[in-house]
Each structure stands twice: as C-alpha cells, then as structure tokens.
Design an enzyme around this catalytic site. Structure first.
Site, PDB file in Angstrom:
ATOM      1  N   ASP A   1     -24.428   2.397 -21.326  1.00 18.40           N
ATOM      2  CA  ASP A   1     -24.336   3.525 -20.424  1.00 18.40           C
ATOM      3  C   ASP A   1     -25.209   4.668 -20.942  1.00 18.40           C
ATOM      4  OD1 ASP A   1     -22.770   4.871 -18.165  1.00 18.40           O
ATOM      5  OD2 ASP A   1     -22.380   6.232 -19.835  1.00 18.40           O
TER       6      ASP A   1
ATOM      7  N   GLU B   1     -29.052   1.860 -19.021  1.00 20.20           N
ATOM      8  CA  GLU B   1     -29.609   2.864 -18.124  1.00 20.20           C
ATOM      9  C   GLU B   1     -30.665   3.660 -18.890  1.00 20.20           C
ATOM     10  OE1 GLU B   1     -26.165   4.334 -15.166  1.00 20.20           O
ATOM     11  OE2 GLU B   1     -25.739   4.700 -17.282  1.00 20.20           O
TER      12      GLU B   1
END
Length: 658
Positions: A335, A366
């Site tokens: 994340d 990400e």
C-alpha cells in the site's frame, strides 16, 4: 523532555546508528519447549518492566519482571519455562516519562491487540501444514482482490452462519447460492472463474474494528496496530491469540489446496495511530518529521513510517520474511509503496529471491503517495517516476492504463477511451505493450505492470461507467470492452472481486468504513449477471493460451506490430509463438472499437479464426473461420487468431479506409 526535532537529530547522528543498530532477528517473544525469551529494542529507555498476564483483555499482571539492558539498545528477559499462551506488555520509562505498551514485534495478541501474547508457533499449525505449498506457477497471473469479511458476509452465499465474515469461510468447498442450489459461490465460484491469485485486503491486526464488538462492524483495514499478528475480527475467537493464527493458516492452506496463490496486502507506510507501540518504545524513531518538527503526512492517514532508518527498515524487512516463511504467503502488495524507499524494496526483492527462488514470490504496489513526505536525505521514494531504480520483478499498479481505458479514478465524471473521450488512441496502444519503450513510465519489462480498471478504492467499474456514459447506454457492454482491453495488454492482470458481475457501491468511491451491507459481495448478482461473468471467464481462459500477451520479458514489446489508430478505434498484431511450446494461433489480430459504428478491416492472407468479440469470449472453443473482410462491432473488442504462419509480415496498411 526532548522535542520531536531533538529526537530526530539524535537518530540521524552516525554515532547513534553505529552504537544502536541491532542486527539480530530475535526481537519480540520467542517461545518453544526450550524456554521463552522477551527482547525489546528501546535504546533510550531508563527502565523496562515486563508484565505477564493470564488474560489477553483485563486483569492485573501475575508477575512483574525487570528486564536487563543488553547491547545495541536491546532489553531482555529469558526463562526456561514455555510461556505459550501467556499475555504480556511492557512498562517503559524514557526521558522521565513512564508508558505502558504492547510489543511492536509481537506475533500474537489478545483482544484488540492491547496485550501481546507469547506463542509457540509450532502449536498453531493446522494438520498437514508442513506439507502445504503453493500451486505451480500459472501460465498467467490473474489476481483477484478480496476482503475477508466482504467475501462471505452475504447470507445468500450459502456459508455457515458461524463462518460468515471469517477466515474459515475460505475452508468451505461446496457453497452455493441459497436461491439457486446449482450456482456456486465462494471457493467453487473462484475456481470456475479461473483466477490464479487471491489478493487479501489487510489481514494483519488493525485498529478500526472492535474485535469484541458487533460482528457487522466493518473497515477495509488499512490502519495497522500489530504488523505481525492476524486480525482478530476474522477469527471465531478473537480473545485467544493462537486461534487467529491457526485459522489464518487454515485459510491459506485451503486456498493453496484449491489452486490459488495468496497475496497479502501490507500497509507499511503508516500506522493506525501516532501513539503506536513503535512510538512508545522509541519516540520519533519510526516516523518522519518535517524540519519544523511537524509530522509528515504523505499517507494522508496522519503519519509516515520512516522506512529508510536502519532499525525501521529491518523491522519491515523481517516482517515480510516472517509472513512469507511462517504463513506461506506467496506475494505482497504494498500500500502506498511510493512512501517506502527503493533501497528497502530492492532488499526485500533480493531476500525473497534468495530464500524462495527468483520470482517465486510476487512483489508489487502502488507507485504513488497521497502527498509529500519528509524522507531522510540520501534515499529515493519508490514512486512511478523512480521505477528505473527497481528491478523488473517489482511491479506496480498501472494507473496510466486504468485511467486511459475508463477515465481518471480521482475524477468521477471524467471519461476515458471506452466512454467517449477523444484523443486517447496512442495511449491505449502504449498500454498494450505495458508502456515499454515509451517515455511515460520508466518500465523495464511487462513484469512491472499490473493492468486493471477497478480496485477496492475509487468507484467500481460499473459505477464509473454509470456516471460517465450517456443516459441509456449499455453499461454491461462497456464493461465487456473494458475487460477485453486490459485482459489483452501485456503485463499481469488484476481486478476487484465482483467486477465481473457489475459490482456497485451506489457510486461511492471510498467505502473504507461504510456498512458491510454496502461493501459485501452480493452473491445474487453473480447469477443475475451470469452473462457478464461468462464473458470474464472466457477472456481469462483465452488469455492463458496466449503466450504473446503473457510474455513478461524485456523483449516482449517486440511481439507487438502493425499498430494503427483512428478516432475511437485501434488495432495491432501479436506474435503469439512460444519457444518449445506449440501454439494454436501463431499471430493475433486485436481491435478495440469504442465508436458507435463498426470498424471494418481486411485481413491478410492466411487462415484466421474468430476467438472473441463483443458478445462472446468463448468463440475460441469452437472457432469459426473469419472472413477476409470483417468488422469490429460498435463498442466492442475483436480478437482473431491466425492458425498458420504467413510468409510475409502483416502489412502496415492492413486496415481499410486509411
């Protein structure tokens, strides 16, 4: 008392790093038949007391044991007793202030993570765990994002009531829709769908759901409390620390047995609260600060973890290795990976390769941050712009592909190629070759690209299209085109659970704490939208037979040729041959047509078969020979395969009207 700025200045001193960087991997509580040890890194503590409890929630300690200071800032207590099942926390005096804290290195905990638990991990293994292993590497990576509670909360899914929203729902191998006994749900449904990897949204212990509260309490879980402990609200008994461990292992074991690899969504960029166990044990070491002493908030969640500092890097590094080794996790989705530093990501990739074999564990994330972060000097963020500093085996979610297909995720009303925005044809073609060779992203190979159009955050694909297509437009037809595009791009494939049956969240784009009634998978829709589900199944099954698209090597871009585009339509050829493997179709011809009129083309000489179009993705099962003059229907994809090699390259002026 020291200010945050003074603490930071201290930690950046080379003398501090030389004196207090501990290289051991034994921090935390280690418990076995040979005894139990408690080791905690807290270099500026004046005194630490270990408190032992019979209960993980309430009650006074039955023993308070002073700990001894050892080298490199480590405090320790060791005993020959096996303290499996005993709960503990620490009282720490630092800079004149005493605080109570759980163990940041804990591997088990009590209710809501407030007390840690000593655990003999060998006693938490389900039957057959030693023989558990991932299925063989598949022909293609098709990743399906799942939230544990969402997966089985719907009563119509046919899960036992006591397993709804729990790890154990993944052990059920015969669930069917209550309203239609022959229609599979759960694990049987996923097997029919054809996905290869299950990406679990956070399953570490997080802070936003009361584990002793209402079972319907819901959150996505991006708020870590105990990084190395499974979340208790998914267990049948959150009060017993060993239960959540065993049941998470059972879930992974079941997924492996049923043919799925398991990816863990890890959130190492911030913690639920700034007043964390990390902060209580070493003030301001694990968090970034700006020059003025304000807290860095590039996560938009209140704080940023300082991944670049040696002991923080070791903490995160060892956490990844722990989940891979102890829980047999097959991959990691990071994340806000852009808040971590490239040195740490490279170190993790190298270690996983050395321990398990090159590429055996997936690593991706990400490649962005929610804002600026105060990373210490000399380090580089793992942002998309810096991907040249990462190896080909670290991947990223490709928001370029996502946004060009359906429109910007952060702009709900903005359309993309499939919903009418002009001028995107070249970007669509760049998506086909995973952006390799272009200037938009420093991509080394398709192995670095995850193609997708929906994930847990932002709008679902259906909701995005509903808000951007003209009134009365066929949303499901547009869903098929979106899926057809990203599933015929080089790179790996990813999609949100339920995308294939037009999942909706009523237009909301950030449902992290919305009721589970909104977030849950509505299994009745998997039957109501059976046509769309079948379309996804056909695309997935076809993709696995297309080595020209599955190729992850740096040279894969050379397989794409004959690119062309005109307003609202693009096309290209794919060299589909594979060394040492017979291929049914040596060349592919693929057309994406987002227009409201057909796109006509004239095929080169050879025997061409129709593999998929906008109505059916299963034409390849009983292929029909395509006419030399053929058309891609409005708002549709067209996939053709040539069964015999052509002596000449496909001509650049293949398509009519150019």
């Amino acid at each position: 008392m020291k200010t945050a700025q003074q603490w930071k200045a201290c930690y950046l001193e080379p003398a501090f790093q030389a004196q207090y960087t501990y290289q051991g991997k034994d921090l935390g509580a280690a418990c076995s038949g040979k005894g139990t040890s408690f080791l905690l890194w807290s270099p500026f503590a004046d005194k630490i007391t270990l408190n032992l409890y019979r209960d993980g929630g309430e009650g006074e300690p039955f023993l308070q044991q002073p700990m001894a200071r050892e080298e490199k800032g480590v405090w320790a207590f060791r005993t020959e007793k096996n303290l499996h099942g005993i709960y503990y926390d620490y009282e720490i005096r630092i800079d004149g202030e005493t605080k109570r804290t759980a163990d940041p290195y804990a591997k088990a905990c009590g209710i809501n993570g407030r007390r840690s638990m000593a655990v003999d991990l060998s006693l938490t293994n389900p039957i057959g765990w030693e023989e558990d292993h991932a299925p063989e590497q598949p022909a293609e990576r098709i990743i399906y994002e799942v939230h544990v509670k969402e997966f089985s909360w719907d009563p119509a899914g046919g899960f036992p009531s006591e397993y709804r929203g729990k790890y154990k729902a993944f052990l059920c191998e015969d669930t069917t829709l209550n309203a239609e006994g022959k229609h599979p749900t759960g694990i049987p449904y996923l097997k029919e769908l054809g996905v290869t990897h299950i990406q679990l949204m956070p399953v570490f212990d997080y802070g936003s759901v009361d584990e002793a509260g209402d079972p319907a309490d819901f959150n996505w879980g991006y708020d870590p409390v105990n990084y190395n402990v499974p979340e208790g609200s998914y267990a049948t008994d959150a009060a017993r620390g060993e239960v959540r461990i065993r049941e998470m292992k059972e879930m992974i074991q079941s997924l492996h047995k049923n043919g799925f690899r398991v990816i863990m969504d890890v959130v190492y960029n911030h913690t639920y609260s700034l007043d964390s166990w990390l902060q209580r044990t070493v003030p301001w070491y694990y968090y970034r600060l700006h020059e003025d002493g304000s807290v860095s908030n590039g996560s938009a969640c209140g704080n940023d973890i300082a991944s670049e500092r040696p002991m923080c890097a070791s903490y995160l590094f060892n956490s990844v290795l722990y989940w891979a080794e102890e829980y047999h996790i097959d991959g990691f989705r990071f994340d806000l990976m852009g808040l971590l530093d490239t040195d740490l990501m490279n170190r993790i990739r190298t270690a996983l390769d050395l321990r398990f074999g090159r590429g055996e564990k997936l690593v991706y994330g990400e490649p962005w941050a929610a804002g600026k972060t105060a990373m210490d000097p000399g380090f580089t963020q793992a942002l998309k712009a810096n991907f040249g500093k990462l190896p080909p085996d670290i991947g990223m979610f490709c928001d370029n592909t996502r946004d060009v297909i359906k429109g910007a995720a952060l702009k709900p009303e903005e359309p993309g190629f499939i919903n009418g925005r002009p001028g995107l044809e070249e970007e669509i073609l760049d998506s086909v070759s995973a952006w390799c060779g272009g200037k938009a992203i420093p991509v080394k190979a398709p192995s670095q690209i995850l193609n997708y159009v929906s994930a847990h955050d932002n709008q679902t694909l259906y909701d995005k299209l509903a808000s951007t297509l003209e009134k009365g437009a066929d949303i499901r037809k547009a869903c098929r085109l979106a899926a057809g595009i990203y599933m015929t791009c080089q790179g790996s494939l990813f999609f949100l659970s339920g995308e294939e049956f037009a999942r909706t969240k009523n237009g909301l784009d950030n449902t992290y704490d919305a009721p589970v009634s909104l977030n849950r998978l509505d299994w009745t829709k998997s039957l109501q939208e059976r046509g769309l589900v079948e379309y996804y199944k056909g695309l997935i099954a076809l993709r696995k037979q297309l080595p020209g698209l599955c190729d992850k090597s740096p040279n894969a871009v050379q397989r794409i040729s004959g690119r062309w585009n005109k307003p609202g339509a693009v096309g290209f050829f794919v060299d589909n041959r594979a060394e040492g493997r017979s291929c049914r179709w040596e060349t592919l011809c693929i057309v994406y047509n987002s227009k409201s009129t057909p796109e006509r083309l004239t095929l080169p000489r050879g025997t061409w078969e129709l593999l998929a179009d906008g109505e059916s993705s299963f034409l390849w099962k009983s292929p029909v020979r395509a006419d030399a003059n053929i058309a891609a229907a409005p708002g549709s994809i067209l996939i053709l395969g040539k069964t015999a090699a052509d002596e000449k390259n496909c001509p650049a002026d293949l398509f009519s009207g150019r």
